[in-house]
Design an enzyme around this catalytic site. Structure first.
Site, PDB file in Angstrom:
ATOM      1  N   GLU A  49      42.987  48.875  49.183  1.00 52.30           N
ATOM      2  CA  GLU A  49      44.412  48.882  48.831  1.00 52.30           C
ATOM      3  C   GLU A  49      44.745  47.837  47.773  1.00 52.30           C
ATOM      4  OE1 GLU A  49      43.295  48.906  51.919  1.00 52.30           O
ATOM      5  OE2 GLU A  49      44.189  50.608  52.997  1.00 52.30           O
ATOM      6  N   PHE A 111      49.645  48.995  67.664  1.00 45.56           N
ATOM      7  CA  PHE A 111      48.431  49.172  66.883  1.00 45.56           C
ATOM      8  C   PHE A 111      48.773  49.309  65.390  1.00 45.56           C
ATOM      9  CE2 PHE A 111      45.217  52.063  64.990  1.00 45.56           C
ATOM     10  CZ  PHE A 111      44.159  51.140  64.986  1.00 45.56           C
ATOM     11  N   GLN A 112      48.121  48.500  64.598  1.00 44.93           N
ATOM     12  CA  GLN A 112      48.316  48.467  63.144  1.00 44.93           C
ATOM     13  C   GLN A 112      49.764  48.181  62.740  1.00 44.93           C
ATOM     14  OE1 GLN A 112      46.258  51.899  61.376  1.00 44.93           O
ATOM     15  NE2 GLN A 112      44.452  50.568  61.255  1.00 44.93           N
ATOM     16  N   LYS A 161      56.568  55.821  60.806  1.00 40.89           N
ATOM     17  CA  LYS A 161      55.998  57.165  60.876  1.00 40.89           C
ATOM     18  C   LYS A 161      57.012  58.211  61.362  1.00 40.89           C
ATOM     19  CE  LYS A 161      51.775  59.501  62.295  1.00 40.89           C
ATOM     20  NZ  LYS A 161      50.507  59.383  63.032  1.00 40.89           N
ATOM     21  N   MET A 468      35.068  28.663  35.129  1.00 38.02           N
ATOM     22  CA  MET A 468      36.246  27.824  34.898  1.00 38.02           C
ATOM     23  C   MET A 468      36.291  26.657  35.887  1.00 38.02           C
ATOM     24  SD  MET A 468      38.724  27.159  33.030  1.00 38.02           S
ATOM     25  CE  MET A 468      39.507  28.433  32.045  1.00 38.02           C
TER      26      MET A 468
HETATM   27  C1  LIG Z   1      41.263  35.171  44.037  1.00 35.41           C
HETATM   28  C2  LIG Z   1      40.919  33.877  43.383  1.00 35.41           C
HETATM   29  N1  LIG Z   1      40.145  32.976  44.013  1.00 35.41           N
HETATM   30  C3  LIG Z   1      39.819  31.818  43.404  1.00 35.41           C
HETATM   31  C4  LIG Z   1      40.292  31.535  42.159  1.00 35.41           C
HETATM   32  C5  LIG Z   1      39.943  30.200  41.495  1.00 35.41           C
HETATM   33  N2  LIG Z   1      39.179  30.437  40.264  1.00 35.41           N
HETATM   34  C6  LIG Z   1      39.755  30.416  39.052  1.00 35.41           C
HETATM   35  S1  LIG Z   1      38.689  30.768  37.821  1.00 35.41           S
HETATM   36  C7  LIG Z   1      37.415  30.912  38.890  1.00 35.41           C
HETATM   37  C8  LIG Z   1      36.030  31.236  38.409  1.00 35.41           C
HETATM   38  C9  LIG Z   1      35.911  32.611  37.902  1.00 35.41           C
HETATM   39  O1  LIG Z   1      34.551  32.892  37.708  1.00 35.41           O
HETATM   40  P1  LIG Z   1      34.104  34.089  36.809  1.00 35.41           P
HETATM   41  O2  LIG Z   1      34.799  35.318  37.198  1.00 35.41           O
HETATM   42  O3  LIG Z   1      32.607  34.157  36.800  1.00 35.41           O
HETATM   43  O4  LIG Z   1      34.658  33.700  35.369  1.00 35.41           O
HETATM   44  P2  LIG Z   1      34.183  32.562  34.369  1.00 35.41           P
HETATM   45  O5  LIG Z   1      35.126  31.428  34.521  1.00 35.41           O
HETATM   46  O6  LIG Z   1      32.778  32.191  34.722  1.00 35.41           O
HETATM   47  O7  LIG Z   1      34.292  33.198  33.035  1.00 35.41           O
HETATM   48  C10 LIG Z   1      37.839  30.674  40.198  1.00 35.41           C
HETATM   49  C11 LIG Z   1      36.954  30.679  41.384  1.00 35.41           C
HETATM   50  C12 LIG Z   1      41.126  32.485  41.550  1.00 35.41           C
HETATM   51  N3  LIG Z   1      41.681  32.288  40.352  1.00 35.41           N
HETATM   52  N4  LIG Z   1      41.399  33.654  42.165  1.00 35.41           N
END
Ligand SMILES: Cc1ncc(C[n+]2csc(CCOP(=O)(O)OP(=O)(O)O)c2C)c(N)n1
Ligand SMILES: [Mg+2]
Lengths: 552, 170
Positions: A49, A111-112, A161, A468
């Site tokens: 979803e 439920f749900q 529902k 990042m």
């Molecule tokens: C759902 C979620 N969890 C954690 C984060 C924190 N976060 C921001 S950037 C990042 C790393 C992303 O890694 P990747 O997709 O490999 O991209 P890169 O920075 O290596 O290009 C994280 C964990 C986030 N933005 N969103």
């Protein structure tokens, strides 16, 4: 005409012109899916979803229309939450329809059962729990009206529902009456005159454009306005494409990973004309040293954005188009020569660059994508370094070409949003720029792309890291790479398992050729690009710092 | 500074949760909130007393106006208005103190509404100052229980703050 609640729902959606829905069935929405069975509406079955919510969001961002998603009660509904929060933060018109347990079971931990209207209160523009099938048609029409007008946003409708099973008369409600919802469309005359006077007398005007310009479809007016007063333009992440990226007056993105010309110009301007922006902390850095020499004119449709994060001199509350029209009519043509010389000097002195020496650089991948698509693709990103490189190195000349989770920063957004964008714009090249971390947050949607042959091209900038976060650890946590190194699946085999074409690029030599092959392929493709692992995104304003103090 | 907001809302389920959620989510401080039906059964009035500087107040008012169920928000702090609060207070009373307490009740034009073997329950209405004063006056006797409704308010004279279209201030 007597119909069931579910039939009323489908009918009113059809009458509103909805032809596409993303969703996932379950017990509480059985009557709705049964009614859908007889409808002309095309339903895309995502594999989660969350995917449905992001797909509806991507559909809306690419088309400007309202995106629609369905989910069942309980876990189905809670799985929409991240998608709704993402759409809410970026002001995207989405209508989510959730099933709910029967009214007789409400409030009994049935439920749900999950209180999805309670849960989504802070992340929707508005939401409804419909208890009478007679209210359904009106509620849906209201929801669409609220979602797409004023400052757009997601609206959720929860339908028990028994309400979708019961019968009621259907009549399309022609009028929407909401005494508490009256978006202000035209700014006050006095404010407009003040703004005009400020613009006429300013020596160093700067325009700062955001998602509001794109939402309003005001890009032509913004161009005319900027050219009339010869003011340079900077954009927020959400504003990219609202002003032509290759226009001489464009200085690039502002903020934490903005360009030096943009950040310096903001710090030097004497008048900042902010158009459809909300002064997010990623843009302003330390608010107290943001635009220190400038008076600010703030155009926004949402009165609550005025003075929220920064104090402004002149608020113009209203539709961006209306406001710009009034300003264009009122201002004198001007050409602030000295100021233009200064900003053009900045542009020359500080182009976006990167070290091309060792290995395959992620920036090079984006540049190559830009080159081979002629800047005409819709780029949908995930969140991380790759997102920033896409924003920096692809030039967006048209609105709705850069689709990214700006406000919430949702990893896992890219692929499903790309699917939604491609469904909305089948004639357009849609490229998902993802990371090796992000893609794994919704990779199940590869099956959706495969099942419907939705030809999105997924480019994974694979650096083996949550890049990042690793960058922040490198810069601010003494290179202690806690939990950011990734073990990854073989993305080519993963694609293969879904019946999708998989490709791998390891060297710069065949980068262009392989990317061309990928984008010219007729179906969906996954390209696993092994990029330099420890490349960083620069320039960078350290968090909380002043935006003219950048590193890199 | 404390502000008094008079807020008209649609009588929809969840509207109180929306308003309360907004205050807690955005970190605004509610001193009191009183809500009840108006002359129109579809509309309720909330009287909200909120603490904050002008900047916070500007945001509170605007964020409230953003809620679809909120029809009108008026900051009546600097207007002429009448306000009342109702207090019910159970105070310790024995044969020695009963007389004195009854005098205090008299002075404040409050009423005794219940008597227990060792307590008196007192009802008082008035503006905030009066309610505070009676509370203070009775404290030395030992307050056992106390409940306040929170302030309700209406503009003075013939001026009203009902819907009349938009949710702007007059
Ligand atoms: C759902 C979620 N969890 C954690 C984060 C924190 N976060 C921001 S950037 C990042 C790393 C992303 O890694 P990747 O997709 O490999 O991209 P890169 O920075 O290596 O290009 C994280 C964990 C986030 N933005 N969103
Ligand atoms: Mg990565």
């Amino acid at each position: 005409m007597e119909l069931t609640g579910a039939q009323i729902l489908i009918k009113v959606l059809e009458d509103l012109g909805v032809d596409t829905v993303f969703g996932y069935p379950g017990g509480a929405v059985l009557p709705i899916y049964d009614a859908l069975y007889d409808s002309k509406i095309t339903h895309y079955l995502t594999r989660h979803e969350q995917g449905a919510a992001h797909a509806a969001d991507g559909y809306a961002r690419a088309s400007g229309k309202v995106g629609v998603c369905f989910a069942t009660s309980g876990p189905g509904a809670t799985n929409l939450v991240t998608g709704l929060a993402t759409a809410y933060m970026d002001s995207v018109p989405v209508v989510a329809i959730t099933g709910q347990v029967a009214t007789s079971l409400l409030g009994r931990d049935s439920f749900q059962e999950a209180d999805i209207t309670g849960i989504t209160m802070p992340i929707t523009k508005h939401n409804y729990l419909v208890k009478d099938p007679g209210d359904l048609a009106r509620t849906v029409v209201e929801a669409f009206y609220i979602a797409r007008t004023g400052r757009p946003g997601p609206v959720l409708i929860d339908i028990p529902k028994d309400v979708s099973a019961a019968r009621a008369r259907y009549e399309f409600p022609e009028k929407v009456e909401l005494p508490g919802y009256k978006p202000v469309l035209t700014p006050g005359e006095e404010e407009v005159n003040k703004a005009i006077a400020l613009i006429n007398s300013s020596e160093r005007p700067l325009i700062f454009t955001g998602g509001g310009t794109v939402n309003a479809g005001a890009e032509q007016l913004l161009l005319a306005f900027a050219e009339k007063i010869n003011a340079p333009v900077v954009a927020s992440l959400m504003g990219l494409g609202g002003f032509p990226g290759e226009h001489p007056l464009f200085l690039g993105m502002l903020g934490m990973h903005g360009t030096k010309p943009a950040n310096y110009a903001v710090s030097e301007c004497d008048l900042l004309i902010a158009v459809g922006v909300r002064f997010d902390d990623r843009v302003t850095g330390d608010v107290n040293s943001f635009a220190p020499k400038a008076k600010i004119i703030h155009i926004d449709i949402d009165p609550a954005e005025i003075n929220k994060n920064v104090r402004v001199e002149v608020p113009l509350v209203g539709d961006v188009k209306n406001s710009l029209e009034l300003l264009i009519k009122g201002v004198k043509e001007k050409k602030p020569e000295k100021w233009l010389q200064y900003v053009f000097g900045l542009k020359e002195k500080y182009p976006l660059t990167y070290n091309q020496e060792c290995g395959l650089k992620p920036q090079k991948v984006i540049e190559t994508l830009y080159k081979i698509t002629g800047g005409e693709a819709i780029i949908v990103t995930d969140v991380g370094q790759h997102q920033m490189w896409a924003a920096q190195f692809y030039k967006f000349n048209k609105p709705r070409r850069f689709i990214s989770s700006g406000g919430l920063g949702t990893m896992g957004f890219g692929l499903p949003a790309g699917i939604g964008a491609q469904v909305a714009r089948p004639e357009q090249q849609v490229i998902v720029v993802s990371g090796d971390g992000s893609i794994q947050m919704n990779s199940q949607e590869l099956m959706t792309a495969a099942a419907y042959n939705i030809p999105v091209k997924v480019i994974i900038l694979n650096n083996g890291y949550l890049g990042m976060v690793r960058q922040w650890q490198e810069l601010f946590h003494q290179r202690r790479y806690s939990q950011t190194k990734l073990k990854n699946p073989d993305f080519v085999k993963l694609a293969d398992a879904y019946g999708i074409r998989g490709m791998r690029i390891k060297k710069e030599e065949n980068l262009e050729e392989k990317l061309l092959e990928a984008i010219n392929y007729t179906g969906p493709v996954v390209v696993d690009v092994w990029v330099d692992r420890e490349e960083n995104v620069f320039p960078m304003v350290p968090p909380g710092g002043a935006i003219h103090k950048m590193i890199g | 500074m404390r502000h008094t907001l008079s807020v008209l809302v649609e009588n929809n389920p969840g509207v109180l949760a929306r308003v309360a959620g907004l205050f807690s989510r955005r970190g605004y401080n509610i001193d009191s909130l009183a809500v009840g039906r108006t002359e129109n059964p579809d509309i309720s009035r909330m009287t909200i007393v909120v603490e904050g500087d002008d900047r916070v107040l500007e945001q509170v008012v605007k964020q409230l106006r953003k809620l679809v169920d909120v029809i009108k928000v008026q900051d009546i702090t600097s207007e002429q208005y009448v306000s009342r609060e109702l207090l019910l207070l159970k105070v310790h009373a024995d044969s020695n103190t009963r007389g004195e307490i009854m005098q205090i009740v008299e002075i404040f034009r409050a009423r005794i509404v219940d008597i227990g073997p060792k307590t008196l329950t007192i009802e008082a209405t008035g503006d905030e100052d009066k309610i505070e004063a009676i509370e203070n006056a009775l404290r030395p006797f030992g307050i056992k229980e106390l409940v306040r409704t929170g302030k309700i308010a209406l503009l003075r004279g013939s001026r009203t703050s009902n819907i009349n279209g938009v949710k702007e201030e007059e």
